[in-house]
Design an enzyme around this catalytic site. Structure first.
Site, short mmCIF file in Angstrom:
data_model
loop_
_atom_site.label_atom_id
_atom_site.label_comp_id
_atom_site.label_asym_id
_atom_site.label_seq_id
_atom_site.Cartn_x
_atom_site.Cartn_y
_atom_site.Cartn_z
N GLY A 39 0.79 -1.22 0.00
CA GLY A 39 0.00 0.00 0.00
C GLY A 39 0.82 1.27 0.00
O GLY A 39 0.32 2.35 -0.31
N THR A 41 3.22 4.55 1.15
CA THR A 41 3.07 5.66 2.09
C THR A 41 1.62 6.03 2.32
O THR A 41 1.17 6.20 3.46
CB THR A 41 3.85 6.88 1.58
N LYS A 51 -5.45 11.63 7.26
CA LYS A 51 -6.74 12.27 7.04
C LYS A 51 -7.80 11.71 7.98
O LYS A 51 -8.78 12.39 8.29
CB LYS A 51 -7.17 12.13 5.58
N ILE A 181 2.98 18.81 5.22
CA ILE A 181 2.89 17.79 6.27
C ILE A 181 2.92 18.44 7.65
O ILE A 181 2.10 18.13 8.52
CB ILE A 181 4.04 16.78 6.12
N LEU A 183 2.13 21.48 8.68
CA LEU A 183 0.97 22.29 9.05
C LEU A 183 -0.25 21.43 9.36
O LEU A 183 -1.05 21.77 10.25
CB LEU A 183 0.65 23.29 7.94
N GLU A 184 -0.40 20.32 8.64
CA GLU A 184 -1.53 19.44 8.93
C GLU A 184 -1.41 18.86 10.35
O GLU A 184 -2.39 18.84 11.10
CB GLU A 184 -1.60 18.32 7.89
N GLU A 200 9.76 27.61 10.99
CA GLU A 200 10.04 27.55 9.55
C GLU A 200 11.18 28.49 9.20
O GLU A 200 11.19 29.65 9.60
CB GLU A 200 8.79 27.92 8.77
N HIS A 441 -27.12 25.12 -6.35
CA HIS A 441 -27.16 25.98 -5.16
C HIS A 441 -27.79 25.18 -4.01
O HIS A 441 -28.74 24.43 -4.22
CB HIS A 441 -28.00 27.22 -5.43
#
Length: 459
Positions: A39, A41, A51, A181, A183-184, A200, A441
């Site tokens: 599978g 990374t 996620k 990566i 910041l997540e 940073e 909409h």
């Protein structure tokens, strides 16, 4: 023991298994070699588990905001990090097992567990076995880069892989690296309850993006209580009784910060350093990436490289597209090229950033007449209804050809809405075509034609 195949695939990431499926369906006998986890990374340490964690962090964030929606939840909310971790592991494991089951049941495929190393341009050794084939496809991926920064060898640190094993929320997580990566994970763990500092070296976060994107992302993080230290010119590390001292800056602000945990998110490197590529004559660039042409062929006839190891893309979707290109050219008589691919990606902070094509900065470098339109999410009905109005939408187009050159949607649903523009760019349609679309909409996407209608010459 010598074994002969029509093709060998090294690595079971995003490109490898799918290519094995196409090759075996074409009647070939194929060996797929994987040294660790099927599978790659994405399934094991990237997209799927992270996620899943982002989703848990979002739930915590909404729970804290529940009163804004007229909902009462007991405060403070509690984070069960063991259950959060277990949920991510379950989602990841199920995805991996699905791939494994598919591969194990594939007619014509031999799955071999072990580390593949080249013995020649058509020979690969795995343990005591020598595998030989006229076609070899490399799909070995990459891993976190650990630069030789001052003091790094004297302290414990986390990478994007090892941080997934945490069962407790860090007291203070220092994230070294202000890009995708880093910041997540920074926002995720802040929402889990950690104190978070992002360090940073560059003057701004996600430096490849336009300055307005970088600044808005910074504001979003700061609003959630994350400390952001950019222009960190003297990054270094020292052990401390409470964790790790991270040296930040020699010129301004507090010179250092003490974290209970440190996450290194300073880039990736390809897994090409132990493949014996020199024995096959395969050329690498200065960073260790395998050199490929527009069809993903290496300099050695009969050897291709796909995915993160070739330096032509760093995403799951580009890796999969590498497979599509190789399969189309080899099996379908087509002439697909990497250079035809339109760059698109997302940053999964909340709200997410969806990006396609050129940034405004990149478009300016072309020296052509440009059209630009920008709309804040505060003017997007869907965002207002959801109470998530941070960010903006921006589109850049060529004034003469009327082609859309690029777009950024930093806002709720931005990672999904961006595909309306991506699809038009792939179709080669001009922006007036999309301007006259009649979207549903209320959605975020319905504002895309409105943004296009507001395109104006760039000053």
């Amino acid at each position: 023991m010598n074994q002969f195949f029509d093709a060998i695939v090294i690595g079971a990431g995003q490109a490898g298994p799918s290519l094995a499926g196409r090759l075996t369906a074409a009647g070939m006998q194929v060996a797929l070699v994987e040294r660790k986890l099927v599978g790659g990374t994405c399934v094991n340490t990237g997209c799927i588990p992270t996620k899943t964690l982002v989703a848990s962090a979002y739930a915590a964030h909404l729970a804290r905001r529940s009163s804004e929606y007229g909902i009462t939840i007991e405060s403070p909310i509690k984070i069960d990090m063991k259950r959060v971790k277990a949920r991510a592991e379950t989602v990841s494991m199920n995805a991996r097992q699905n791939v494994e089951t598919w591969l194990r049941g594939m007619d014509g495929l031999t799955v071999i567990e072990g580390h593949a190393r080249f013995e020649g341009p058509d020979v690969v050794r795995v343990g005591e076995s020598l595998l030989k084939a006229p076609r070899i496809f490399i799909n070995v991926g990459g891993r976190a880069s650990v630069p030789d920064m001052p003091g790094i060898g004297t302290v414990d640190y986390l990478t994007n892989t090892s941080i997934l094993k945490l069962e407790k929320v860090p007291r203070h997580l220092v994230v070294v690296g202000g890009s995708y990566i880093g910041l997540e994970f920074a926002q995720m763990y802040r929402r889990f309850g950690a104190q978070v500092t992002v360090v940073e070296m560059s003057p701004r976060l996600i430096a490849r993006e336009d300055e307005d994107v970088s600044e808005t992302v910074r504001e979003i993080l700061i609003d959630e209580g994350i400390t952001v230290r950019t222009s960190a010119t003297c990054i270094g590390f020292k052990p401390h009784a409470d964790g790790v001292v991270v040296d930040v800056d020699c010129t301004s602000g507090e010179p250092s910060t003490v974290g209970s945990h440190v996450l290194l998110a300073v880039g990736r490197r390809p897994n090409t350093d132990d493949l014996g590529l020199e024995k096959a004559g395969v050329a690498l660039d200065a960073r260790g990436y395998i050199g490929v042409d527009d069809s993903l062929a290496t300099n050695v006839s009969g050897i291709w490289a796909m995915g993160d190891c070739n330096g032509r893309g760093a995403f799951t979707h580009t890796s999969y597209n590498d497979y599509e290109i190789v399969a189309a050219n080899l099996l379908d008589g087509e002439k697909r090229r990497v250079s035809d691919r339109i760059s698109a990606y997302a940053l999964y902070v909340d709200p997410p950033l969806g990006r396609v094509g050129m940034s405004e900065t990149e478009a300016r470098r072309m020296g052509r007449k440009l059209l630009v339109s920008k709309r804040p999410m505060t003017r997007v009905g869907r965002a207002i209804e959801k109470g998530e109005t941070k960010g903006f939408m921006k589109v850049v187009a060529d004034a003469e050809t009327k082609q859309i050159l690029g777009a950024a949607i930093l806002g709720v649903g931005g990672d999904e809405a961006i595909h309306g523009i991506l699809d038009m760019m792939n179709a080669g349609a001009t922006y007036p075509v999309l301007k006259w679309a009649v979207p549903i909409h209320p959605t975020v996407s319905e504002l895309i034609p409105t943004v296009l209608a507001d395109l104006k010459p760039l000053n």
